[in-house]
Design an enzyme around this catalytic site. Sequence first.
Site, PDB file in Angstrom:
ATOM      1  N   GLN A 112      74.110 149.008 128.228  1.00  0.00           N
ATOM      2  CA  GLN A 112      75.022 149.469 129.290  1.00  0.00           C
ATOM      3  C   GLN A 112      76.424 149.629 128.698  1.00  0.00           C
ATOM      4  O   GLN A 112      77.083 148.634 128.402  1.00  0.00           O
ATOM      5  CB  GLN A 112      75.022 148.433 130.413  1.00  0.00           C
ATOM      6  CG  GLN A 112      75.823 148.797 131.622  1.00  0.00           C
ATOM      7  CD  GLN A 112      75.862 147.641 132.622  1.00  0.00           C
ATOM      8  OE1 GLN A 112      75.574 146.492 132.260  1.00  0.00           O
ATOM      9  NE2 GLN A 112      76.198 147.922 133.855  1.00  0.00           N
ATOM     10  N   SER A 115      81.880 148.517 130.132  1.00  0.00           N
ATOM     11  CA  SER A 115      83.151 147.792 129.937  1.00  0.00           C
ATOM     12  C   SER A 115      83.888 148.237 128.683  1.00  0.00           C
ATOM     13  O   SER A 115      83.275 148.564 127.666  1.00  0.00           O
ATOM     14  CB  SER A 115      82.886 146.291 129.808  1.00  0.00           C
ATOM     15  OG  SER A 115      82.190 145.822 130.915  1.00  0.00           O
ATOM     16  N   GLU A 230      72.225 145.718 139.315  1.00  0.00           N
ATOM     17  CA  GLU A 230      72.584 144.599 138.432  1.00  0.00           C
ATOM     18  C   GLU A 230      72.857 143.347 139.259  1.00  0.00           C
ATOM     19  O   GLU A 230      72.339 142.273 138.969  1.00  0.00           O
ATOM     20  CB  GLU A 230      73.811 144.988 137.610  1.00  0.00           C
ATOM     21  CG  GLU A 230      74.182 143.941 136.572  1.00  0.00           C
ATOM     22  CD  GLU A 230      75.290 144.415 135.626  1.00  0.00           C
ATOM     23  OE1 GLU A 230      75.878 145.481 135.865  1.00  0.00           O
ATOM     24  OE2 GLU A 230      75.552 143.698 134.658  1.00  0.00           O
ATOM     25  N   GLU A 389      85.565 136.278 141.181  1.00  0.00           N
ATOM     26  CA  GLU A 389      86.730 136.720 141.968  1.00  0.00           C
ATOM     27  C   GLU A 389      86.463 138.106 142.567  1.00  0.00           C
ATOM     28  O   GLU A 389      86.830 138.376 143.714  1.00  0.00           O
ATOM     29  CB  GLU A 389      87.998 136.758 141.090  1.00  0.00           C
ATOM     30  CG  GLU A 389      88.534 135.396 140.682  1.00  0.00           C
ATOM     31  CD  GLU A 389      87.771 134.773 139.517  1.00  0.00           C
ATOM     32  OE1 GLU A 389      86.887 135.454 138.932  1.00  0.00           O
ATOM     33  OE2 GLU A 389      88.037 133.603 139.188  1.00  0.00           O
TER      34      GLU A 389
HETATM   35  C1  FAD Z   1      77.423 137.667 128.621  1.00  0.00           C
HETATM   36  C2  FAD Z   1      78.073 138.965 129.023  1.00  0.00           C
HETATM   37  C3  FAD Z   1      77.347 140.154 128.905  1.00  0.00           C
HETATM   38  C4  FAD Z   1      77.938 141.370 129.276  1.00  0.00           C
HETATM   39  N1  FAD Z   1      77.198 142.532 129.090  1.00  0.00           N
HETATM   40  C5  FAD Z   1      77.790 143.723 129.365  1.00  0.00           C
HETATM   41  C6  FAD Z   1      77.076 144.952 129.098  1.00  0.00           C
HETATM   42  O1  FAD Z   1      75.922 144.955 128.640  1.00  0.00           O
HETATM   43  N2  FAD Z   1      77.699 146.117 129.337  1.00  0.00           N
HETATM   44  C7  FAD Z   1      78.972 146.172 129.839  1.00  0.00           C
HETATM   45  O2  FAD Z   1      79.462 147.278 130.066  1.00  0.00           O
HETATM   46  N3  FAD Z   1      79.681 145.029 130.099  1.00  0.00           N
HETATM   47  C8  FAD Z   1      79.115 143.807 129.870  1.00  0.00           C
HETATM   48  N4  FAD Z   1      79.823 142.636 130.104  1.00  0.00           N
HETATM   49  C9  FAD Z   1      81.217 142.741 130.535  1.00  0.00           C
HETATM   50  C10 FAD Z   1      81.488 142.315 131.960  1.00  0.00           C
HETATM   51  O3  FAD Z   1      81.011 143.265 132.873  1.00  0.00           O
HETATM   52  C11 FAD Z   1      82.990 142.095 132.078  1.00  0.00           C
HETATM   53  O4  FAD Z   1      83.324 141.000 131.235  1.00  0.00           O
HETATM   54  C12 FAD Z   1      83.427 141.800 133.496  1.00  0.00           C
HETATM   55  O5  FAD Z   1      83.298 142.941 134.304  1.00  0.00           O
HETATM   56  C13 FAD Z   1      84.874 141.290 133.561  1.00  0.00           C
HETATM   57  O6  FAD Z   1      85.726 142.170 132.907  1.00  0.00           O
HETATM   58  P1  FAD Z   1      86.766 141.656 131.778  1.00  0.00           P
HETATM   59  O7  FAD Z   1      86.023 140.808 130.809  1.00  0.00           O
HETATM   60  O8  FAD Z   1      87.481 142.863 131.254  1.00  0.00           O
HETATM   61  O9  FAD Z   1      87.776 140.722 132.537  1.00  0.00           O
HETATM   62  P2  FAD Z   1      89.064 141.155 133.473  1.00  0.00           P
HETATM   63  O10 FAD Z   1      88.634 142.264 134.323  1.00  0.00           O
HETATM   64  O11 FAD Z   1      90.175 141.404 132.492  1.00  0.00           O
HETATM   65  O12 FAD Z   1      89.275 139.873 134.283  1.00  0.00           O
HETATM   66  C14 FAD Z   1      89.947 138.705 133.777  1.00  0.00           C
HETATM   67  C15 FAD Z   1      90.049 137.687 134.901  1.00  0.00           C
HETATM   68  O13 FAD Z   1      90.837 138.229 135.987  1.00  0.00           O
HETATM   69  C16 FAD Z   1      90.106 138.210 137.220  1.00  0.00           C
HETATM   70  N5  FAD Z   1      90.427 139.451 137.982  1.00  0.00           N
HETATM   71  C17 FAD Z   1      90.425 140.710 137.502  1.00  0.00           C
HETATM   72  N6  FAD Z   1      90.737 141.584 138.487  1.00  0.00           N
HETATM   73  C18 FAD Z   1      90.899 140.839 139.623  1.00  0.00           C
HETATM   74  C19 FAD Z   1      91.224 141.162 140.962  1.00  0.00           C
HETATM   75  N7  FAD Z   1      91.419 142.436 141.340  1.00  0.00           N
HETATM   76  N8  FAD Z   1      91.301 140.147 141.864  1.00  0.00           N
HETATM   77  C20 FAD Z   1      91.094 138.856 141.497  1.00  0.00           C
HETATM   78  N9  FAD Z   1      90.806 138.498 140.219  1.00  0.00           N
HETATM   79  C21 FAD Z   1      90.699 139.472 139.294  1.00  0.00           C
HETATM   80  C22 FAD Z   1      88.650 138.206 136.793  1.00  0.00           C
HETATM   81  O14 FAD Z   1      87.818 137.640 137.787  1.00  0.00           O
HETATM   82  C23 FAD Z   1      88.691 137.334 135.530  1.00  0.00           C
HETATM   83  O15 FAD Z   1      88.699 135.975 135.881  1.00  0.00           O
HETATM   84  C24 FAD Z   1      79.265 141.406 129.764  1.00  0.00           C
HETATM   85  C25 FAD Z   1      79.989 140.205 129.903  1.00  0.00           C
HETATM   86  C26 FAD Z   1      79.411 139.004 129.542  1.00  0.00           C
HETATM   87  C27 FAD Z   1      80.210 137.732 129.713  1.00  0.00           C
END
Ligand code: FAD
Length: 425
Positions: A112, A115, A230, A389
Site C-alpha cells: 500500500q 503514506s 483496512e 486520535e
Molecule cells: C506498523 C505500521 C505499518 C504501516 N503500513 C503502512 C503501509 O503499508 N502503507 C502505508 O501507506 N502506510 C503505512 N503505515 C503508515 C500509517 O498509515 C501512518 O503512520 C499513520 O497514518 C499516521 O501517519 P504519520 O505516521 O504520518 O503520523 P502523523 O499524521 O504525523 O501524526 C502524528 C501524531 O499526531 C496525531 N494527529 C495527526 N493529525 C491529527 C489531527 N487532525 N487531530 C488529532 N491528532 C492528530 C496523530 O494521531 C499522531 O499521534 C504504517 C504504519 C505503521 C506503524
Amino acid sequence: MEVTTTVDDVRTEFRAFLADAWDPDITVAQWWERFGDSGWAAPTWPEEWFGKGLGRDAVSIVNEELRAAGAVGAPSGLGMLLAGPTILTHGTDEQKVRYLRPIVTGREGWCQLFSEPGAGSDLASLQTKAERDGDEWVINGQKVWTSGGQVAELGMLLARTDPDAPKHKGISYFAFPMNQPGVEVRPLREMTGRALFSEVFFDDARVRDDAIIGGESNGWLVANTTLANERAGLGSGGGGAGGAAFPGHKAGMLEVRVGELAERTSRSGVQPANFGRAFELLRTIADKVGRTDDPIIRQRLAELYTMNELGRFTGLRIKSALASGRGPGPEANTAKLMMSSICRLVRDLGPEIIGPDGMIVGSDTTGGGVVQELTLFAPAPSIYGGSDEIQRNIIGERVLGLPKEPGPDKSTPFRELKVGTQSGD
Ligand SMILES: Cc1cc2nc3c(=O)[nH]c(=O)nc-3n(C[C@H](O)[C@H](O)[C@H](O)COP(=O)(O)OP(=O)(O)OC[C@H]3O[C@@H](n4cnc5c(N)ncnc54)[C@H](O)[C@@H]3O)c2cc1C
C-alpha cells in the site's frame, strides 16, 4: 452451480472441496491455484470474479475447516485484504481480469503506497506526483511505512495527477508495478528486530494509463474504499486468516511444499502480533508459570477477556451491517479503538506474567518469545490504518455531529496550499 444458502451447506461443500483438493505434497503455488480457482479463497467475492458470492460467515467456516484439516489458508497480505475488494468496487472488467486472479492464487503480492513523510493522518496532502507521457504516467516522489514493500510485485499507489485541483480532487489511484528500474525500496527496521516495512523512492518510474483504478483524479474516493476495508480488517484482529504465507515470487514461498508450510505454522503456534488470540496465550502462560492464583493477574486476565468479547461483538455488528448492505460504519472506528486498548493491556500484562524474562528476547525465554514480540509491536496498531486520535476525530465529526476542525477552504487548489500545515480530513 447450485446456490449454497445455509451454514451447513457451506461447511459440507467446503469439506468436500478440501477432501478432494488438499494435498500436503504439492507446492504452495499449486495449492493456491486450486484454492483460488475454486472460489473458496475469497468466498465473499462474486462468483464471476473468483469468489462464491457468500456472506461473511463463510469466511469463518472456511477458516475453521482449514484449521481442522491442518491446511494452509488463502494468501495473506494486502492483495486479499485491500487491493482485491477495492478493484472489485472500482475496477473495470479488464482490470478485474488482470489483477484479481493473481491475488486469489497468490501469484502477485501487493503493498500500500499511501503514506509519505509529510502525509500520514493528513493523507490528502500527498506530494508524490504523476505526469502524463503518452499512454503512460511518470512517477516521482517518496512513500514511507510501506508494509511488505520489499516483497510486493504491485502497489496501490496514490499520486497527484492534477496539482491545480483542490487537494482531495487531484489524486489518482494506480495499480503500480514495483519491479522496475525507477523504484528503490529501502527496508526500515522496527524495534521488534524485523523489517516489515520500508521506504519507497520513485525516480522517473512508469505506470500505464490503463492501470488507473476508478478513473483519473478520482483516487480519493477509491482510497476511501481501501481505508474502510483496512479499518474493518484491523478492528477484527486483522492479519489474514488460516496462518497462510505472503504471496508472490519475491516472498519465496511459492515453491515450498505446502505440507511443510502447514507444519511450520502449527509449530510456531500463536502468530506474532496476533492480539486477537492473546488472551488464550497469556492465560496458558500464566497457568504454566503458576500465576493464575495472583488476584491482580486474574483481574487483568478477566479484563482482557471482557475486552476481547466486546471486540468480538462489535465485529459481529460490522458483519451484520455488511450483510444488510451498509458499508462498515462507525462500528469499524470503535472496533479499531478497542483493538488499540487490547494491545496496550497485552503490552502491560504479558511482561507482568513472565517476570524478568520480559526484559530479554529469544525463543528460549518463558512463552517462547511471543510475549516480548507482542509488547514491542503493541504501539503499531494504534498508529496504522488511521491513528487513535484520527478515529476519535471521525467519530466526533461524523457520528456525534461535532464541528469539523478548522482548515483552508476545500476549493483551494493544492498548488496554493502550504502543504504539511493543514488539518486532517
Ligand atoms: C506498523 C505500521 C505499518 C504501516 N503500513 C503502512 C503501509 O503499508 N502503507 C502505508 O501507506 N502506510 C503505512 N503505515 C503508515 C500509517 O498509515 C501512518 O503512520 C499513520 O497514518 C499516521 O501517519 P504519520 O505516521 O504520518 O503520523 P502523523 O499524521 O504525523 O501524526 C502524528 C501524531 O499526531 C496525531 N494527529 C495527526 N493529525 C491529527 C489531527 N487532525 N487531530 C488529532 N491528532 C492528530 C496523530 O494521531 C499522531 O499521534 C504504517 C504504519 C505503521 C506503524
